[in-house]
Design a protein around this motif. Structure first.
Motif, PDB file in Angstrom:
ATOM      1  N   PRO A  10     -10.336   9.718   8.830  1.00  0.00           N
ATOM      2  CA  PRO A  10     -10.264   8.672   7.796  1.00  0.00           C
ATOM      3  C   PRO A  10     -10.306   7.262   8.370  1.00  0.00           C
ATOM      4  CG  PRO A  10      -8.119   9.743   8.092  1.00  0.00           C
ATOM      5  CD  PRO A  10      -9.111  10.532   8.887  1.00  0.00           C
ATOM      6  N   HIS A  44     -10.178   6.580  15.087  1.00  0.00           N
ATOM      7  CA  HIS A  44     -10.961   7.292  14.071  1.00  0.00           C
ATOM      8  C   HIS A  44     -12.402   6.790  14.019  1.00  0.00           C
ATOM      9  CE1 HIS A  44      -7.161   8.650  11.606  1.00  0.00           C
ATOM     10  NE2 HIS A  44      -7.209   9.158  12.815  1.00  0.00           N
ATOM     11  N   ARG A  94       0.852  -1.204   0.000  1.00  0.00           N
ATOM     12  CA  ARG A  94       0.000   0.000   0.000  1.00  0.00           C
ATOM     13  C   ARG A  94       0.876   1.237   0.000  1.00  0.00           C
ATOM     14  NH1 ARG A  94      -5.819  -0.648  -0.064  1.00  0.00           N
ATOM     15  NH2 ARG A  94      -5.956  -2.898  -0.054  1.00  0.00           N
ATOM     16  N   CYS A 134      -4.554   3.705  14.975  1.00  0.00           N
ATOM     17  CA  CYS A 134      -5.115   4.794  14.165  1.00  0.00           C
ATOM     18  C   CYS A 134      -6.596   4.576  13.851  1.00  0.00           C
ATOM     19  CB  CYS A 134      -4.390   4.937  12.819  1.00  0.00           C
ATOM     20  SG  CYS A 134      -2.603   4.800  12.835  1.00  0.00           S
TER      21      CYS A 134
HETATM   22  C1  HEC Z   1      -6.149   5.707   9.640  1.00  0.00           C
HETATM   23  C2  HEC Z   1      -5.226   5.365   8.588  1.00  0.00           C
HETATM   24  C3  HEC Z   1      -5.247   3.987   8.001  1.00  0.00           C
HETATM   25  C4  HEC Z   1      -6.316   3.332   7.440  1.00  0.00           C
HETATM   26  C5  HEC Z   1      -7.768   3.764   7.375  1.00  0.00           C
HETATM   27  C6  HEC Z   1      -5.786   2.108   6.898  1.00  0.00           C
HETATM   28  N1  HEC Z   1      -4.451   2.028   7.114  1.00  0.00           N
HETATM   29 FE1  HEC Z   1      -3.194   0.549   6.489  1.00  0.00          FE
HETATM   30  N2  HEC Z   1      -1.671   1.410   7.490  1.00  0.00           N
HETATM   31  C7  HEC Z   1      -1.725   2.609   8.157  1.00  0.00           C
HETATM   32  C8  HEC Z   1      -0.427   2.902   8.711  1.00  0.00           C
HETATM   33  C9  HEC Z   1      -0.059   4.118   9.526  1.00  0.00           C
HETATM   34  C10 HEC Z   1       0.424   1.839   8.337  1.00  0.00           C
HETATM   35  C11 HEC Z   1       1.935   1.697   8.573  1.00  0.00           C
HETATM   36  C12 HEC Z   1       2.581   2.251   7.337  1.00  0.00           C
HETATM   37  C13 HEC Z   1       4.024   1.899   7.202  1.00  0.00           C
HETATM   38  O1  HEC Z   1       4.771   2.070   8.154  1.00  0.00           O
HETATM   39  O2  HEC Z   1       4.416   1.441   6.102  1.00  0.00           O
HETATM   40  C14 HEC Z   1      -0.383   0.922   7.558  1.00  0.00           C
HETATM   41  C15 HEC Z   1       0.098  -0.252   6.988  1.00  0.00           C
HETATM   42  C16 HEC Z   1      -0.630  -1.094   6.182  1.00  0.00           C
HETATM   43  C17 HEC Z   1      -0.115  -2.294   5.544  1.00  0.00           C
HETATM   44  C18 HEC Z   1       1.305  -2.833   5.663  1.00  0.00           C
HETATM   45  C19 HEC Z   1       2.253  -2.040   4.791  1.00  0.00           C
HETATM   46  C20 HEC Z   1       2.074  -2.314   3.315  1.00  0.00           C
HETATM   47  O3  HEC Z   1       2.003  -1.310   2.556  1.00  0.00           O
HETATM   48  O4  HEC Z   1       2.001  -3.475   2.895  1.00  0.00           O
HETATM   49  C21 HEC Z   1      -1.134  -2.838   4.829  1.00  0.00           C
HETATM   50  C22 HEC Z   1      -1.098  -4.110   3.995  1.00  0.00           C
HETATM   51  C23 HEC Z   1      -2.290  -1.988   5.036  1.00  0.00           C
HETATM   52  N3  HEC Z   1      -1.968  -0.936   5.848  1.00  0.00           N
HETATM   53  C24 HEC Z   1      -3.530  -2.215   4.478  1.00  0.00           C
HETATM   54  C25 HEC Z   1      -4.670  -1.482   4.756  1.00  0.00           C
HETATM   55  C26 HEC Z   1      -6.010  -1.839   4.285  1.00  0.00           C
HETATM   56  C27 HEC Z   1      -6.319  -3.030   3.404  1.00  0.00           C
HETATM   57  C28 HEC Z   1      -6.852  -0.895   4.811  1.00  0.00           C
HETATM   58  C29 HEC Z   1      -8.384  -0.837   4.671  1.00  0.00           C
HETATM   59  C30 HEC Z   1      -9.077  -2.036   5.082  1.00  0.00           C
HETATM   60  C31 HEC Z   1      -6.044   0.059   5.574  1.00  0.00           C
HETATM   61  N4  HEC Z   1      -4.746  -0.340   5.523  1.00  0.00           N
HETATM   62  C32 HEC Z   1      -6.558   1.159   6.220  1.00  0.00           C
HETATM   63  C33 HEC Z   1      -2.820   3.435   8.263  1.00  0.00           C
HETATM   64  C34 HEC Z   1      -4.085   3.146   7.809  1.00  0.00           C
END
Ligand code: HEC
Ligand code: HEC
Ligand code: HEC
Ligand code: HEC
Length: 148
Positions: free
Chosen positions: A138, A125, A44, A121
């Motif tokens: 978000p 939220h 992501r 997070c």
């Molecule tokens: C409120 C903010 C937020 C939301 C909403 C959110 N994420 Fe994340 N997510 C994060 C953060 C902060 C990290 C850590 C990022 C890093 O250090 O790389 C993360 C990391 C990840 C990772 C691991 C790193 C990667 O890129 O592989 C994945 C997979 C992921 N999120 C998937 C999702 C999915 C699927 C959703 C929806 C169901 C989602 N996230 C919703 C904040 C969010």
């Protein structure tokens, strides 16, 4: 007249003090915005996190996000303290969810970095939006991980 003036001086001093505290909190070059982008292979996009806004505008205590090695909140934290990265303790890469996560305890899930990030997070939220009955903070994937 005199009373009114001394009141406005007190207000001015009060505002000054608040500004000083805010300036101190960010004195050591603590960035206002952090780009959260882990080292492991990502699926992501990076997450732009308004660290300073969360502290100053949304009035969230340090200990809501930072804690010690027992999980106890670090509310007395300052910008000069050595702050560990979340991944230092929540050290397994990525996120486990769905079928993969079945049968894992809450504690085990938290050992995965992204599970811990989301638990911090996203859950705040969600609670906030529920309380305000509006979609303000978000809570969907693309709001935090924008597609380009
Ligand atoms: C409120 C903010 C937020 C939301 C909403 C959110 N994420 Fe994340 N997510 C994060 C953060 C902060 C990290 C850590 C990022 C890093 O250090 O790389 C993360 C990391 C990840 C990772 C691991 C790193 C990667 O890129 O592989 C994945 C997979 C992921 N999120 C998937 C999702 C999915 C699927 C959703 C929806 C169901 C989602 N996230 C919703 C904040 C969010
Ligand atoms: C809403 C959650 C949240 C709040 C509130 C919060 N922080 Fe943070 N802070 C984070 C996250 C997430 C990181 C990045 C950690 C990582 O990279 O793994 C971070 C990083 C830091 C860093 C390292 C900055 C850098 O350059 O990498 C310092 C110092 C810090 N925080 C201090 C504080 C202090 C002091 C407070 C209270 C006045 C505070 N934080 C409040 C979530 C928060
Ligand atoms: C020094 C090690 C350490 C660091 C650094 C750390 N954690 Fe934790 N965290 C823990 C421990 C220990 C627990 C308790 C876990 C348990 O009960 O299994 C915990 C619990 C949690 C929980 C679940 C309990 C709660 O507070 O709701 C979340 C979410 C979490 N951490 C997110 C984070 C985030 C986000 C960061 C970075 C800003 C971070 N952690 C940094 C060790 C750490
Ligand atoms: C304890 C509560 C809490 C935690 C923990 C928290 N947030 Fe927030 N966040 C908020 C609130 C409240 C708002 C919306 C404030 C408003 O707009 O009125 C918000 C708004 C945001 C926004 C949109 C507005 C902006 O400032 O960019 C982003 C992006 C965001 N948060 C990312 C994160 C990420 C990433 C994390 C985890 C590292 C996190 N938040 C942890 C409470 C929290």
């Amino acid at each position: 007249m005199l009373k009114k003036r001394s009141l406005s001086i007190m207000i001015a001093l009060g505002v000054g003090a608040v500004l000083c505290v805010a300036a101190l909190a960010f004195a050591a070059g603590m960035p206002e915005v952090l780009v959260l982008e882990s080292d492991y292979k990502k699926t992501r996009s990076a997450v732009t996190f308004t660290h300073q806004k969360h502290i100053d505008d949304y009035k969230i205590a340090c200990g809501e996000c930072h804690h010690d090695d027992q999980g106890q909140p670090l509310n007395e934290l300052t910008a000069d303290d050595p702050v560990q990265k979340c991944i230092d303790c929540h050290s397994k890469p990525g996120e486990v969810r769905g079928r993969q996560a079945q049968g894992m305890s809450e504690q085990e899930l938290l050992t995965y970095h992204a599970n811990a990030m989301h638990a911090n997070c996203v859950s705040c939220h969600r609670d906030y939006n529920k309380e305000k009955q509006a979609r303000i903070a978000p809570a969907t994937c693309n709001e935090c991980h924008p597609r380009d």
